[in-house]
Motif scaffolding. Structure first.
Motif, PDB file in Angstrom:
ATOM      1  N   LYS A   1       0.828  -1.207   0.000  1.00  0.00           N
ATOM      2  CA  LYS A   1       0.000   0.000   0.000  1.00  0.00           C
ATOM      3  C   LYS A   1       0.868   1.266   0.000  1.00  0.00           C
ATOM      4  O   LYS A   1       0.599   2.218  -0.738  1.00  0.00           O
TER       5      LYS A   1
ATOM      6  N   ALA B   1       1.282   4.097  -3.020  1.00  0.00           N
ATOM      7  CA  ALA B   1       1.078   5.526  -2.753  1.00  0.00           C
ATOM      8  C   ALA B   1       2.296   6.339  -3.180  1.00  0.00           C
ATOM      9  O   ALA B   1       2.153   7.403  -3.810  1.00  0.00           O
TER      10      ALA B   1
ATOM     11  N   ALA C   1       2.598   6.306  -7.079  1.00  0.00           N
ATOM     12  CA  ALA C   1       1.520   7.116  -7.645  1.00  0.00           C
ATOM     13  C   ALA C   1       1.841   8.605  -7.527  1.00  0.00           C
ATOM     14  O   ALA C   1       1.657   9.365  -8.478  1.00  0.00           O
ATOM     15  N   ALA C   2       2.350   9.009  -6.385  1.00  0.00           N
ATOM     16  CA  ALA C   2       2.697  10.419  -6.177  1.00  0.00           C
ATOM     17  C   ALA C   2       3.868  10.833  -7.075  1.00  0.00           C
ATOM     18  O   ALA C   2       3.851  11.915  -7.671  1.00  0.00           O
TER      19      ALA C   2
ATOM     20  N   ASP D   1       2.692  10.810 -10.838  1.00  0.00           N
ATOM     21  CA  ASP D   1       1.480  11.594 -11.098  1.00  0.00           C
ATOM     22  C   ASP D   1       0.368  10.715 -11.690  1.00  0.00           C
ATOM     23  O   ASP D   1      -0.234  11.051 -12.701  1.00  0.00           O
ATOM     24  N   LEU D   2       0.145   9.563 -11.051  1.00  0.00           N
ATOM     25  CA  LEU D   2      -0.911   8.633 -11.430  1.00  0.00           C
ATOM     26  C   LEU D   2      -1.848   8.447 -10.247  1.00  0.00           C
ATOM     27  O   LEU D   2      -1.501   8.776  -9.109  1.00  0.00           O
ATOM     28  N   THR D   3      -3.009   7.866 -10.527  1.00  0.00           N
ATOM     29  CA  THR D   3      -3.894   7.545  -9.410  1.00  0.00           C
ATOM     30  C   THR D   3      -3.394   6.264  -8.750  1.00  0.00           C
ATOM     31  O   THR D   3      -2.653   5.485  -9.353  1.00  0.00           O
ATOM     32  N   GLN D   4      -3.808   6.066  -7.522  1.00  0.00           N
ATOM     33  CA  GLN D   4      -3.395   4.853  -6.814  1.00  0.00           C
ATOM     34  C   GLN D   4      -3.997   3.615  -7.461  1.00  0.00           C
ATOM     35  O   GLN D   4      -3.376   2.548  -7.477  1.00  0.00           O
ATOM     36  N   LYS D   5      -5.186   3.744  -8.039  1.00  0.00           N
ATOM     37  CA  LYS D   5      -5.825   2.612  -8.706  1.00  0.00           C
ATOM     38  C   LYS D   5      -5.021   2.203  -9.948  1.00  0.00           C
ATOM     39  O   LYS D   5      -4.787   1.021 -10.188  1.00  0.00           O
ATOM     40  N   GLU D   6      -4.584   3.179 -10.737  1.00  0.00           N
ATOM     41  CA  GLU D   6      -3.771   2.898 -11.924  1.00  0.00           C
ATOM     42  C   GLU D   6      -2.433   2.274 -11.531  1.00  0.00           C
ATOM     43  O   GLU D   6      -1.963   1.325 -12.149  1.00  0.00           O
ATOM     44  N   THR D   7      -1.844   2.822 -10.488  1.00  0.00           N
ATOM     45  CA  THR D   7      -0.551   2.330 -10.018  1.00  0.00           C
ATOM     46  C   THR D   7      -0.672   0.909  -9.487  1.00  0.00           C
ATOM     47  O   THR D   7       0.196   0.072  -9.746  1.00  0.00           O
TER      48      THR D   7
END
Length: 92
Positions: A4, A8, A11-12, A15-21
């Motif tokens: 998790k 996070a 993703a940060a 510059d992606l969403t956590q779902k995409e990552t």
């Protein structure tokens, strides 16, 4: 670091969403696993190399009883770190 937390952080940074990552990480691990199970090695530049090695059957001795036991052959994943990673760990 947990999965998790890794998701996070990536993703940060990307510059992606956590779902995409999370989907990207799952897919990456699936492909990595398939390659290793297929007997291939996976090399990640400046990080290291994953490969599956065959361990032969061997005889071992139980330390308390002295009984000889046969340890069956098995496949085992190994990781060899790249020199760049090794140097970075040394400096940290």
């Amino acid at each position: 670091m947990t999965t998790k937390e890794l998701i996070a952080d990536v993703a940060a940074a990307a510059d992606l969403t956590q779902k995409e990552t999370a989907r990207l990480l799952d897919t990456t691990l699936e492909v990595l696993t398939e390659e290793l199970l297929g007997g291939k090695s996976v090399q990640l530049r400046n990080f290291g190399q994953f490969e599956v090695k065959e361990r032969k059957e061997r005889v071992s001795v139980h330390p308390r009883t002295g009984e000889r036991i046969v340890i069956p052959e098995k496949r085992q994943m190994s990781f060899k770190q790249h020199s760049v990673l090794k140097e970075n760990l040394r400096e940290a």
